[in-house]
Design a protein around this motif. Sequence first.
Motif, mmCIF file in Angstrom:
data_model
loop_
_atom_site.group_PDB
_atom_site.id
_atom_site.type_symbol
_atom_site.label_atom_id
_atom_site.label_comp_id
_atom_site.label_asym_id
_atom_site.label_seq_id
_atom_site.Cartn_x
_atom_site.Cartn_y
_atom_site.Cartn_z
ATOM 1 N N VAL A 43 -1.576 39.803 -88.965
ATOM 2 C CA VAL A 43 -0.137 40.017 -89.183
ATOM 3 C C VAL A 43 0.655 38.972 -88.408
ATOM 4 O O VAL A 43 0.507 38.834 -87.191
ATOM 5 C CB VAL A 43 0.276 41.432 -88.747
ATOM 6 C CG1 VAL A 43 1.790 41.605 -88.881
ATOM 7 C CG2 VAL A 43 -0.460 42.484 -89.577
ATOM 8 N N SER A 64 8.341 42.734 -91.450
ATOM 9 C CA SER A 64 9.603 42.509 -92.149
ATOM 10 C C SER A 64 10.301 43.836 -92.430
ATOM 11 O O SER A 64 9.729 44.741 -93.043
ATOM 12 C CB SER A 64 9.343 41.777 -93.472
ATOM 13 O OG SER A 64 10.530 41.637 -94.212
ATOM 14 N N GLY A 72 7.343 45.695 -94.490
ATOM 15 C CA GLY A 72 6.264 44.858 -95.002
ATOM 16 C C GLY A 72 5.636 44.041 -93.897
ATOM 17 O O GLY A 72 6.285 43.729 -92.884
ATOM 18 N N TYR A 73 4.379 43.691 -94.072
ATOM 19 C CA TYR A 73 3.630 42.939 -93.069
ATOM 20 C C TYR A 73 3.242 41.587 -93.673
ATOM 21 O O TYR A 73 2.502 41.526 -94.658
ATOM 22 C CB TYR A 73 2.413 43.739 -92.619
ATOM 23 C CG TYR A 73 2.801 45.128 -92.158
ATOM 24 C CD1 TYR A 73 3.347 45.329 -90.890
ATOM 25 C CD2 TYR A 73 2.669 46.225 -93.013
ATOM 26 C CE1 TYR A 73 3.744 46.595 -90.475
ATOM 27 C CE2 TYR A 73 3.060 47.489 -92.602
ATOM 28 C CZ TYR A 73 3.596 47.675 -91.332
ATOM 29 O OH TYR A 73 4.003 48.925 -90.922
ATOM 30 N N GLN A 74 3.772 40.531 -93.084
ATOM 31 C CA GLN A 74 3.632 39.196 -93.664
ATOM 32 C C GLN A 74 2.572 38.380 -92.930
ATOM 33 O O GLN A 74 2.388 38.524 -91.722
ATOM 34 C CB GLN A 74 4.970 38.464 -93.618
ATOM 35 C CG GLN A 74 6.068 39.147 -94.418
ATOM 36 C CD GLN A 74 7.395 38.429 -94.352
ATOM 37 O OE1 GLN A 74 7.644 37.665 -93.418
ATOM 38 N NE2 GLN A 74 8.256 38.647 -95.333
ATOM 39 N N GLN A 80 -0.331 33.378 -98.965
ATOM 40 C CA GLN A 80 0.675 33.983 -98.092
ATOM 41 C C GLN A 80 1.270 35.180 -98.827
ATOM 42 O O GLN A 80 1.788 35.040 -99.936
ATOM 43 C CB GLN A 80 1.782 32.975 -97.783
ATOM 44 C CG GLN A 80 1.298 31.649 -97.218
ATOM 45 C CD GLN A 80 1.038 31.699 -95.734
ATOM 46 O OE1 GLN A 80 1.367 32.684 -95.083
ATOM 47 N NE2 GLN A 80 0.465 30.638 -95.200
ATOM 48 N N THR A 86 3.091 39.452 -98.486
ATOM 49 C CA THR A 86 3.648 40.580 -97.739
ATOM 50 C C THR A 86 2.947 41.837 -98.242
ATOM 51 O O THR A 86 2.894 42.079 -99.449
ATOM 52 C CB THR A 86 5.160 40.699 -97.959
ATOM 53 O OG1 THR A 86 5.796 39.505 -97.514
ATOM 54 C CG2 THR A 86 5.723 41.888 -97.196
ATOM 55 N N ARG A 122 2.559 46.027 -98.099
ATOM 56 C CA ARG A 122 3.167 47.312 -97.722
ATOM 57 C C ARG A 122 2.087 48.385 -97.722
ATOM 58 O O ARG A 122 1.200 48.395 -98.573
ATOM 59 C CB ARG A 122 4.288 47.685 -98.700
ATOM 60 C CG ARG A 122 5.477 46.721 -98.667
ATOM 61 C CD ARG A 122 6.597 47.238 -99.542
ATOM 62 N NE ARG A 122 7.137 48.481 -99.015
ATOM 63 C CZ ARG A 122 7.938 49.302 -99.715
ATOM 64 N NH1 ARG A 122 8.240 49.024 -100.967
ATOM 65 N NH2 ARG A 122 8.385 50.415 -99.159
ATOM 66 N N ARG A 146 3.018 41.867 -84.629
ATOM 67 C CA ARG A 146 2.402 40.550 -84.741
ATOM 68 C C ARG A 146 1.152 40.489 -83.857
ATOM 69 O O ARG A 146 1.173 40.922 -82.704
ATOM 70 C CB ARG A 146 3.392 39.473 -84.312
ATOM 71 C CG ARG A 146 2.797 38.052 -84.255
ATOM 72 C CD ARG A 146 3.834 37.063 -83.741
ATOM 73 N NE ARG A 146 3.207 35.772 -83.473
ATOM 74 C CZ ARG A 146 3.085 34.787 -84.357
ATOM 75 N NH1 ARG A 146 3.563 34.951 -85.581
ATOM 76 N NH2 ARG A 146 2.502 33.650 -84.041
#
Length: 429
Positions: free
Chosen positions: A239, A243, A255-257, A300, A302, A304, A313
């Motif tokens: 992570v 977001s 969301g996890y980017q 890349q 995102t 959920r 992070r």
Amino acid sequence: MTQTTINQYAPLRFITAGSVDDGKSTLIGRLLYDSKALLSDQLLSLDKSKNNGEVIDFSILTDGLEAEREQGITIDVAYRYFSTAKRKFIIADTPGHEQYTRNMVTGASTAAAAVILIDATQLDFAQAELQLLPQTKRHSAILKHLGTPHILVAVNKMDLLDFDQHKFNAIVMAYHKLANQLAINNVQFVPVSALQGDNIVHKSERTPWYQGEALLTILENLPSNENLSTQPQDFHFPVQLVSRLDQDKADDFRGYQGRIEAGSIKTGDKVRIEPNGYISQVVEIISPNGIVQQAFAGEQVTIRLADDIDISRGDSFVAENSTTQSTQALTATLCWFDQRPLNLARKYLLKHSTQTVFAKVSQIDHVLDVKTLSKSHESEQFILNDIGEVQIKLQKPITATTYARNPATGSFILIDEATYHTIAAGMIL
């Protein structure tokens, strides 16, 4: 043989390595020049560089820093891009000087192939057993630890030895011995003159005894190993950013980017969050082009999840049944970059993927002697350009794999917490 289009071959990233004055920059310049990959202003610069109106200084194409041109050495890594009718290339011209070995490691870390240059004129052929230069050995050891899959040895300045086949064969034998000691496989040898262009782009008539291809032809036909691992890859997603669009409970988007470093993920799959071990289900995957049902390594995205979990992070998503676990202890190969030696009493910052934690090197298992290739198990210090195996303890757990399994999740750097200088690079064993 029909001509193969560029699209049929993936771009090849390769580096040049070797000792000082082996001719790395000159070789790349000649490669660009003879393959007609230069612009008109570059051709004009080359024309102005001619010595006595005859010899072109090809190194000016890569030695971009003023200090490099003044000293006649490469300091930084210079990247050049060019293509032929068959393939696209990304070249990293790396420094040969021992002081800048750290820059060579940087360039080699993403390369699928390496061209190691050996200046044939710097070797003593009167020796009973021909010895290669220490920096040639050091760079070869680094390439082995980095898992570079293809090694091409270009024996340079053969024109100054009248293209002597016996001397070329002696160098081949010496490097074969080095390769066997380091367990390096898949090595190819080419006799070249970077300055004159022999066996760089076209086969040379001055080496009728050489039965192989020109250097460029070999590079054009190398497989491009984007993922060096041969092991099956479980899903691994560090992570990078959490977001949140707004704080409205009616539309509580979370969301996890980040980038998928291994495997793939589909909507509905269950994932395990490391290091806390919670299990959740993927409800949505968003790519730069919109919502997708599946995403793969290198993309890349995102992600959920179905559950609200404390995630930040540096945490990682892995497949529910993945064998990848978080750990606070590492065994690693370390390349030391700092002028100051390793201090076992000091704390350093260890940056791994998207996470940075405090770390201490608790033990030096051995240090490699690049001259003899022996391992010193009694060494009590790690100094500039040393390569060896160490034990590291971490303040907090990280989710890591071995470097052999996945370079992206098996590598790290050590940072001095006072100066923020990068002092070492490591590959997890």
